[in-house]
Design a protein around this motif. Structure first.
Motif, PDB file in Angstrom:
ATOM      1  N   GLN A  28      14.430  30.451 -25.673  1.00  0.00           N
ATOM      2  CA  GLN A  28      14.910  29.085 -25.818  1.00  0.00           C
ATOM      3  C   GLN A  28      15.895  29.016 -26.973  1.00  0.00           C
ATOM      4  O   GLN A  28      15.825  29.797 -27.913  1.00  0.00           O
TER       5      GLN A  28
ATOM      6  N   GLU B 209      11.872  22.938 -28.286  1.00  0.00           N
ATOM      7  CA  GLU B 209      11.343  22.333 -27.060  1.00  0.00           C
ATOM      8  C   GLU B 209       9.866  22.668 -26.914  1.00  0.00           C
ATOM      9  O   GLU B 209       9.364  23.636 -27.488  1.00  0.00           O
TER      10      GLU B 209
ATOM     11  N   ARG C 162      11.211  32.525 -28.812  1.00  0.00           N
ATOM     12  CA  ARG C 162      10.402  32.626 -27.603  1.00  0.00           C
ATOM     13  C   ARG C 162       8.934  32.709 -27.985  1.00  0.00           C
ATOM     14  O   ARG C 162       8.584  33.097 -29.112  1.00  0.00           O
TER      15      ARG C 162
END
Length: 246
Positions: A214, A207, A74
């Motif tokens: 994530q 990403e 993150r």
């Protein structure tokens, strides 16, 4: 005896001999390179497609198939700003190649975890060094980029993603698919004609958007000589081509 003509014949003979020697040397070098790249890990069908499409392999095919987990990460700070942050004092850009440890020590007061990044020569360009954070100090987290801006042989600014990578879980390890299998799919279905594969690396696919947490999967990255990057999920075999990353 016509010495002028004889001299011309000798010169011509030596020229032909030199050409033959050069050709034989080229054949020997080509065979050595091909042997080192281990085409035998590719099927006969794939090799035939390579020949038909004029696809070249300029790097070895990794043989390792480690067991890796999915990982989470993150953003720990603000989303990466497009405006570079100026360094307090410019740093010699040659340190990127000669002593990354020294470069890290000079930058760690401003980029605290830079020692846990890896330089990516394939994505770097004139005026910009690109680095990726490492998972377990070994695997690059692709597409998450620390950018070091350089000018006049000095690093003068940076863009920093500021992320936190979660601890890897040992209970969800999965064996990654062989690089040769992933490469075969790309050669047969995705690579354009006359492509040249410059580098193959196993890492994780990050990403670009910001969110609380994530998940990143193990990925094979295939870099072509023209700068295009193809990613193959090392677990599911799903393919991400340059067109699908936009």
């Amino acid at each position: 005896m016509d010495w002028g003509r004889a001299k011309s014949v000798l010169i011509y003979a030596f020229l032909v001999l030199n050409l033959l020697l050069c050709y034989q040397l080229w054949i020997d070098v080509r065979d050595q390179v091909s042997a080192g790249l281990d085409f035998t890990s590719l099927s006969a069908e794939t090799q035939a497609v390579m020949e038909e499409k004029g696809i070249r392999l300029l790097c070895p095919i990794p043989a390792a198939t480690p067991q890796l987990p999915d990982i989470t990460y993150r953003y720990s700070g603000e989303e990466q700003n497009e405006v570079p942050v100026k360094l307090k004092e410019p740093i010699d850009s040659k340190l990127m190649y000669s002593s990354f440890s020294e470069l890290s020590s000079l930058l760690e007061s401003q980029i605290t975890d830079i020692a846990n990044y890896r330089f990516d020569s394939q994505e770097s360009e004139v005026g910009k060094f690109v680095l990726h954070p490492l998972v377990d100090n070994k695997w690059s987290l692709f597409r998450v980029r620390l950018e070091l801006i350089n000018s006049d042989q000095k690093i003068v600014a940076y863009r920093w993603p500021q992320i936190e990578i979660g601890a890897s879980r040992s209970d969800n390890l999965q064996k990654v698919l062989p690089a040769s299998q992933a490469l075969s799919s790309l050669i047969e279905k995705y690579f354009p004609a006359n492509s040249a594969v410059k580098e193959i690396e196993l890492g994780y696919y990050g990403e670009l958007f910001n969110s609380e947490s994530q998940v990143a999967s193990p990925m094979w990255r295939f870099m072509l000589e023209n700068g295009s990057a193809y990613y193959v999920d090392a677990i599911s075999a799903d393919i991400i081509s340059p067109k699908t990353t936009e």
